[in-house]
Design an enzyme around this catalytic site. Structure first.
Site, PDB file in Angstrom:
ATOM      1  N   PHE A 145     -37.814 -67.746 -56.904  1.00 29.14           N
ATOM      2  CA  PHE A 145     -38.530 -68.501 -57.227  1.00 29.14           C
ATOM      3  C   PHE A 145     -39.000 -68.265 -58.870  1.00 29.14           C
ATOM      4  CE2 PHE A 145     -40.731 -72.694 -55.972  1.00 29.14           C
ATOM      5  CZ  PHE A 145     -39.662 -73.160 -55.313  1.00 29.14           C
ATOM      6  N   GLN A 191     -50.340 -78.607 -64.926  1.00 28.57           N
ATOM      7  CA  GLN A 191     -49.106 -78.280 -64.928  1.00 28.57           C
ATOM      8  C   GLN A 191     -48.195 -79.104 -64.856  1.00 28.57           C
ATOM      9  OE1 GLN A 191     -47.159 -76.133 -61.277  1.00 28.57           O
ATOM     10  NE2 GLN A 191     -47.004 -74.402 -62.690  1.00 28.57           N
ATOM     11  N   HIS A 226     -44.192 -80.035 -64.174  1.00 36.10           N
ATOM     12  CA  HIS A 226     -43.285 -79.345 -63.459  1.00 36.10           C
ATOM     13  C   HIS A 226     -41.795 -79.568 -64.329  1.00 36.10           C
ATOM     14  CE1 HIS A 226     -40.227 -78.197 -60.294  1.00 36.10           C
ATOM     15  NE2 HIS A 226     -41.036 -77.777 -59.881  1.00 36.10           N
ATOM     16  N   LEU A 284     -40.351 -85.266 -57.614  1.00 33.00           N
ATOM     17  CA  LEU A 284     -40.067 -83.914 -57.820  1.00 33.00           C
ATOM     18  C   LEU A 284     -38.450 -83.404 -57.361  1.00 33.00           C
ATOM     19  CD1 LEU A 284     -41.583 -81.216 -58.586  1.00 33.00           C
ATOM     20  CD2 LEU A 284     -41.481 -80.699 -56.386  1.00 33.00           C
ATOM     21  N   ARG A 294     -42.939 -71.859 -65.097  1.00 36.34           N
ATOM     22  CA  ARG A 294     -42.695 -73.493 -65.371  1.00 36.34           C
ATOM     23  C   ARG A 294     -43.178 -73.962 -66.744  1.00 36.34           C
ATOM     24  NH1 ARG A 294     -44.809 -75.462 -59.341  1.00 36.34           N
ATOM     25  NH2 ARG A 294     -42.990 -74.741 -58.260  1.00 36.34           N
ATOM     26  N   HIS A 319     -47.638 -82.693 -62.323  1.00 33.53           N
ATOM     27  CA  HIS A 319     -47.432 -81.921 -61.047  1.00 33.53           C
ATOM     28  C   HIS A 319     -48.682 -81.311 -60.392  1.00 33.53           C
ATOM     29  CE1 HIS A 319     -45.138 -80.326 -57.774  1.00 33.53           C
ATOM     30  NE2 HIS A 319     -45.184 -79.035 -58.054  1.00 33.53           N
ATOM     31  N   ARG A 335     -49.489 -71.902 -62.743  1.00 34.08           N
ATOM     32  CA  ARG A 335     -49.507 -71.602 -61.574  1.00 34.08           C
ATOM     33  C   ARG A 335     -47.785 -71.097 -61.338  1.00 34.08           C
ATOM     34  NH1 ARG A 335     -47.666 -74.213 -56.770  1.00 34.08           N
ATOM     35  NH2 ARG A 335     -46.955 -76.148 -57.449  1.00 34.08           N
TER      36      ARG A 335
HETATM   37  C1  LIG Z   1     -43.298 -82.744 -54.427  1.00 39.11           C
HETATM   38  C2  LIG Z   1     -44.217 -81.711 -54.513  1.00 39.11           C
HETATM   39  C3  LIG Z   1     -43.595 -80.332 -54.005  1.00 39.11           C
HETATM   40  C4  LIG Z   1     -44.321 -79.214 -53.929  1.00 39.11           C
HETATM   41  N1  LIG Z   1     -43.631 -78.173 -53.579  1.00 39.11           N
HETATM   42  C5  LIG Z   1     -44.334 -76.816 -53.580  1.00 39.11           C
HETATM   43  C6  LIG Z   1     -43.896 -75.815 -52.913  1.00 39.11           C
HETATM   44  O1  LIG Z   1     -42.731 -75.582 -52.657  1.00 39.11           O
HETATM   45  N2  LIG Z   1     -44.730 -74.700 -52.878  1.00 39.11           N
HETATM   46  C7  LIG Z   1     -45.959 -74.671 -53.366  1.00 39.11           C
HETATM   47  O2  LIG Z   1     -46.728 -73.571 -53.291  1.00 39.11           O
HETATM   48  N3  LIG Z   1     -46.746 -75.719 -53.760  1.00 39.11           N
HETATM   49  C8  LIG Z   1     -45.793 -76.797 -53.789  1.00 39.11           C
HETATM   50  N4  LIG Z   1     -46.344 -77.846 -54.140  1.00 39.11           N
HETATM   51  C9  LIG Z   1     -47.992 -78.278 -54.474  1.00 39.11           C
HETATM   52  C10 LIG Z   1     -48.671 -78.320 -53.148  1.00 39.11           C
HETATM   53  O3  LIG Z   1     -47.995 -79.034 -52.177  1.00 39.11           O
HETATM   54  C11 LIG Z   1     -50.033 -78.828 -53.448  1.00 39.11           C
HETATM   55  O4  LIG Z   1     -50.808 -78.230 -54.324  1.00 39.11           O
HETATM   56  C12 LIG Z   1     -50.894 -78.674 -52.331  1.00 39.11           C
HETATM   57  O5  LIG Z   1     -50.272 -79.101 -50.898  1.00 39.11           O
HETATM   58  C13 LIG Z   1     -52.121 -79.291 -52.150  1.00 39.11           C
HETATM   59  O6  LIG Z   1     -52.858 -78.934 -50.935  1.00 39.11           O
HETATM   60  P1  LIG Z   1     -54.528 -79.151 -50.693  1.00 39.11           P
HETATM   61  O7  LIG Z   1     -54.722 -78.943 -49.452  1.00 39.11           O
HETATM   62  O8  LIG Z   1     -55.262 -78.752 -51.710  1.00 39.11           O
HETATM   63  O9  LIG Z   1     -54.706 -80.898 -50.834  1.00 39.11           O
HETATM   64  P2  LIG Z   1     -53.572 -82.000 -50.328  1.00 39.11           P
HETATM   65  O10 LIG Z   1     -52.540 -81.564 -49.301  1.00 39.11           O
HETATM   66  O11 LIG Z   1     -53.286 -83.041 -51.363  1.00 39.11           O
HETATM   67  O12 LIG Z   1     -54.561 -82.715 -49.368  1.00 39.11           O
HETATM   68  C14 LIG Z   1     -55.592 -83.462 -50.141  1.00 39.11           C
HETATM   69  C15 LIG Z   1     -56.271 -84.284 -49.121  1.00 39.11           C
HETATM   70  O13 LIG Z   1     -57.471 -84.842 -49.470  1.00 39.11           O
HETATM   71  C16 LIG Z   1     -57.699 -86.036 -49.125  1.00 39.11           C
HETATM   72  N5  LIG Z   1     -58.784 -86.994 -50.142  1.00 39.11           N
HETATM   73  C17 LIG Z   1     -58.613 -86.721 -51.350  1.00 39.11           C
HETATM   74  N6  LIG Z   1     -59.466 -87.430 -51.898  1.00 39.11           N
HETATM   75  C18 LIG Z   1     -60.304 -87.926 -50.883  1.00 39.11           C
HETATM   76  C19 LIG Z   1     -61.582 -88.871 -50.805  1.00 39.11           C
HETATM   77  N7  LIG Z   1     -62.190 -89.269 -51.935  1.00 39.11           N
HETATM   78  N8  LIG Z   1     -61.959 -88.903 -49.719  1.00 39.11           N
HETATM   79  C20 LIG Z   1     -61.443 -88.358 -48.377  1.00 39.11           C
HETATM   80  N9  LIG Z   1     -60.362 -87.649 -48.425  1.00 39.11           N
HETATM   81  C21 LIG Z   1     -59.644 -87.397 -49.661  1.00 39.11           C
HETATM   82  C22 LIG Z   1     -56.247 -86.657 -49.031  1.00 39.11           C
HETATM   83  O14 LIG Z   1     -56.321 -87.835 -48.240  1.00 39.11           O
HETATM   84  C23 LIG Z   1     -55.848 -85.606 -48.426  1.00 39.11           C
HETATM   85  O15 LIG Z   1     -55.724 -85.298 -46.975  1.00 39.11           O
HETATM   86  C24 LIG Z   1     -45.718 -79.198 -54.467  1.00 39.11           C
HETATM   87  C25 LIG Z   1     -46.372 -80.528 -54.741  1.00 39.11           C
HETATM   88  C26 LIG Z   1     -45.546 -81.739 -54.793  1.00 39.11           C
HETATM   89  C27 LIG Z   1     -46.071 -82.805 -55.247  1.00 39.11           C
END
Ligand SMILES: Cc1cc2nc3c(=O)[nH]c(=O)nc-3n(C[C@H](O)[C@H](O)[C@H](O)COP(=O)(O)OP(=O)(O)OC[C@H]3O[C@@H](n4cnc5c(N)ncnc54)[C@H](O)[C@@H]3O)c2cc1C
Ligand code: SF4
Ligand code: SF4
Ligand code: FES
Lengths: 247, 575
Positions: free
Chosen positions: B124, B237, B239, B253, B287, B352, B387
């Protein structure tokens, strides 16, 4: 630019009916785009679930022209234009509002399933050929379209007695995990009522992840149940050979 | 009857806001420490952003490249982040990620395998070695299902489709949260001895984004309102590869795994333009570099048909592409009528990921407010100015776990909180106000205008003049947002939900813009046309920190923590 007519269910448990909307069509547009257009420009209180808009999260399920589908993967240009496109909520689940249904039953069924349980002192080696078939089941995005289409749920409302194809897929992913060490056949037979499935394959047809639910998950699981409960000799042989799973 | 008892009320030791990878991992750890835990999420369980992650989890397991080690992962992360990273977070992350991945396997996750039967790793951008543990291009799905099943099995209380609109405080200590059930529109009070913010990012403030409706920056805005510090908000970021055509899928994406598996970028003249911008790393440059390169090619008239670049993997065998990139294959076939095993995709930059966010301590994930912890995309520090791909999923595991431990320990040594009901009354009044307005705008039109402002004025390339304009526009949008009107009932009403999400988006947009105006240099994802160079003397030594000062946003600079000598040596080493 051409317009499309959408006929969308609006309402809740108490009252509701179809309502028509005219939506301008853009190239490559999907049904979810049209629903977003309605929300953003016509009626901001239209209730619809979505997250990824790319067929990865399984949130946007509905019945488009009578077929259970992911609205984010249903292209407008693949639908006939001579009549309105109908968009209804999944019929097997109680409506909350508009296209949003109460899918909590699925989460309750899931809780009944004993989790992955490795053997004590497992050595964490697995080969691709051993995980291939389980990875197929793990592609499931929990769109619940298979649950929606299955007649045992849809027409016979057997939610207490039956787990539904999604959870046969889940059980299969655990049972066929190369390092799992518990048996879930009793659960399949009793609580999940796998016997009610009569292999119509409707679930396989609607699965957006193209999981061969019936052939690869349900039929092998049914065979396990038969072996376990109706073929005691085979069960004994397995016990002696040490290939039987703990219960 | 006191105000407090008027509402449905729940009490836990630890309240986790967010059910993505970070929130679920925190929940599992807090439960293991014996705490009573609740997890809240805006969507159904299993639908958080984490489910969409494609390419993989970065961890120096050295299953494929034996020479890999935590120190190389540390160095790659720090260099990728242009040394704006919190060095201690980068160190803990690199050291602990392999164990966190093994744990997932022991909870039932099934990664792709090497021929020796170990977890397979792929290349990557910015990673010296093949380091990303993956499952085809649906790694996030595998991860969230595994964590979700584990959490459910341990008996965590899950409140799904419940949106938090306010953190409740006692003095400056955070003691719970107030929210509403999306389904019925009823309010709910969640009391807790400690709270973990794991709400993800902010991408929905831009028009072209890979993020879903959930990414409105709620967690950062709520923490800011309660008095917490927001760190380095300018580092957003973009992407390099989002879809550009057809219009409905713009921004969705295209995983970096396409380039990791050998995909090549070309312009309309067929030139592999990365030769010009980063001849060594080419398509697998970081990126920020690849996104700016594509943007520049398009701006200089060498873009693809619909204003992007061509990304081609069709030189690889079709079966291989379908096996390693199945969801990309389907995504393009079904949504864009392109068969990626036969021809190129069209791609362009998309908003992203948020490197900035709630400022936390490395070891415990504690924020500057007692009782408030943060992890995952909502927190800042690990990634610095940019990142690396795959470092987010590992971040969620490493710091989700640490936040769980930190929050449980905090809960264990404190008493049950008391909550002043006035804050609840106020939050409720603000929330229902849009129903009472006789006239007013539709929240969706305010949202569209906000997206245009951020897209056009605070995008990949920034300049003072644009950003000053953005500040003026944001002020106007704030006033419009305060006057929106919603129709219908409180029953599952997205227009109503948006009327509140708008406030969060406006807070984070302002924080991003203020920080971006202040940082007069170009570093990582922050590129200034008017200050195109790194400024190591001044800006290389300081972070931007945003706090609330009454009704105003206050911006300060704090020094970057010096990297200890031992680790500095690692940074200097060549591979
Ligand atoms: C298409 C895509 C592909 C990606 N691919 C990769 C990859 O291959 N490798 C990598 O390392 N990263 C990747 N990323 C980045 C990574 O997926 C995210 O940064 C990461 O999943 C975020 O996880 P999190 O647990 O911080 O939040 P999330 O998984 O986004 O969870 C946030 C949670 O908070 C809740 N929430 C938000 N606001 C509130 C509120 N006001 N009240 C109650 N609940 C709330 C939401 O409902 C959700 O449950 C990718 C991102 C995208 C969009
Ligand atoms: S094959 Fe079985 S589970 Fe699938 S739809 Fe038919 S009856 Fe239901
Ligand atoms: S098995 Fe297929 S149809 Fe059923 S829930 Fe999973 S992805 Fe959807
Ligand atoms: S929105 Fe995620 S599957 Fe349709």
């Amino acid at each position: 630019m051409a317009d499309a007519i959408l006929e969308v269910f609006r309402g809740n448990q108490e009252a509701g009916g179809a309502k028509q909307y005219t939506v301008p069509i853009a190239p490559g547009m999907v049904v979810l785009d049209a629903l977003h257009y309605i929300q953003g420009h016509l009626e901001p209180d239209l209730a619809v679930r979505w997250n990824c808009k790319a067929g990865k999260c399984g949130s946007c399920s509905a019945e488009v022209n009578g077929r259970p589908r992911l609205t984010c993967k249903t292209r407008m240009d693949a639908l006939p234009t001579d009549k309105p496109i109908t968009v209804y909520p999944m019929k097997s689940f109680p409506v909350i509002k508009d296209l949003v249904t109460d899918v909590s039953w699925n989460y309750r069924v899931n809780k009944k399933i004993p989790p992955f349980t490795p053997k004590p002192n497992t050595e964490w080696k697995m080969y691709q050929e051993d995980v291939d078939r389980v990875q197929e089941f793990r592609k499931c995005i929990e769109c619940f379209l298979c649950q929606d289409v299955c007649h045992v749920v849809r027409d016979h409302h057997m939610k207490e007695e039956f787990g539904g194809p999604r959870f046969f897929v889940r059980v299969a992913s655990l049972e066929m995990h190369p390092l799992d060490n518990v048996s879930r056949t009793k659960l399949l037979k009793n609580e999940l009522g796998i016997g009610y499935c009569n292999i119509t394959k409707c679930c396989t047809e609607v699965c957006p992840e193209e999981i061969k639910i019936t052939d690869n998950a349900i039929i092998p699981l049914k065979e396990r149940v038969v072996d376990e409960f109706y073929d005691p000799i085979l069960k004994l042989v397995r016990k002696i050979r040490g290939t039987a799973k703990a219960e | 009857m006191t105000n407090e008892t008027k509402y449905e009320t729940h009490e836990h030791d630890v309240l986790i806001i967010g059910a993505g990878g970070a929130g679920l991992r925190a929940a599992i750890e807090a439960m293991a420490a014996g705490a009573r835990v609740a997890v809240v999420s805006k969507s159904l369980l299993g639908k958080a952003h984490t489910v969409m992650a494609e390419g993989g989890i970065a961890a120096a397991m050295a299953n494929v490249d034996k020479a890999d080690s935590w120190s190389t992962h540390f160095r790659d992360t720090m260099r990728g982040g242009k040394l704006m990273n919190n060095w201690r977070m980068a160190q803990l992350h690199a050291q602990e990620a392999p164990d966190r991945v093994r744990e997932l396997e022991q909870w039932g996750a099934l990664f792709d395998r090497t021929s020796d039967g170990d977890i397979l790793q792929r290349a990557f951008g910015g990673h010296t070695f093949k380091r990303l543990c993956h499952v085809g291009d649906r790694t996030g799905l595998e991860m969230i299902r595994t964590l979700q099943d584990r959490g459910v099995q341990l008996g965590v209380d899950v409140f799904m489709e419940c949106t938090i609109i306010r953190l409740l405080t006692d003095g400056n200590r955070v003691v719970g949260a107030f929210g509403y059930w999306r389904e019925q529109g009823r309010f709910v009070v969640l009391k807790a001895k400690s709270v973990v913010m794991a709400t993800g990012g902010i991408g929905k403030a831009w028009r072209v984004t890979s993020n879903s409706w959930e990414y409105t920056g709620d967690g950062m805005a709520l923490a800011y309102d309660a008095g917490a510090e927001l760190l380095d908000m300018e580092f957003v970021q973009f992407h390099p590869t989002g879809m550009v055509w057809p219009p409905g899928v713009q921004g969705i994406l295209v995983t970096e795994a396409v380039r990791g598996e050998g995909g090549m970028l070309r312009n309309k003249n067929g030139e592999r333009f990365m030769e010009k911008y980063d001849p060594q790393r080419m398509e697998l440059s970081t990126r920020d570099v690849v996104a700016r390169s594509i943007y520049t090619e398009v701006r200089e008239g060498r873009g693809s048909e619909h204003g992007g670049a061509y990304l081609d993997i069709s030189h690889k065998p079709a079966d291989y592409v379908k096996q390693k990139l199945p969801s990309m294959y389907h995504q393009f076939k079904e949504l864009a009528d392109v068969d990626i095993t036969k021809g190129p995709m069209e791609v362009g930059p998309t908003c992203h990921y948020m490197m900035g966010g709630i400022r936390v301590e490395a070891e415990t994930a504690a924020s500057s407010l007692p009782g408030l912890f943060a992890a995952g995309e909502a927190a800042a520090g690990l990634h610095g100015a940019n990142r690396l791909g795959g470092n987010s999923l590992s971040d969620l595991l490493v710091f989700g776990r640490r936040a769980g431990i930190g929050a449980a320990a905090f809960a264990n040594k404190t008493s049950a909180p008391s909550i002043d009901p006035a804050q609840i009354t106020e939050a409720e009044r603000d929330m229902v106000a849009p129903f009472d307005r006789g006239e007013g705008e539709n929240p969706y039109s305010v949202h569209r205008d906000l997206q245009e402002v951020m897209q056009n004025l605070v995008g990949i390339f920034r300049v003072a003049e644009d950003m000053d304009k953005a500040m003026v526009e944001l002020e106007k949008l704030k006033q419009r947002a305060a006057k929106v009107r919603v129709e219908g009932s409180r029953l599952f009403n997205p227009g109503w939900h948006l009327s509140n999400d708008l406030k969060s988006m406006l807070t984070v947009s302002e924080a991003v813009t203020r920080s971006a105006v202040a940082r007069k240099e170009s570093r990582g994802a922050h590129s200034r046309i008017d200050f195109p160079k790194l400024d190591e003397q001044t800006w290389g030594k300081q972070h931007n920190v945003i706090t609330r000062d009454g009704d105003r946003m206050k911006l300060q600079q704090v020094p970057v923590d010096a990297v200890p000598d031992k680790l500095l040596e690692l940074l200097a080493e060549e591979k």
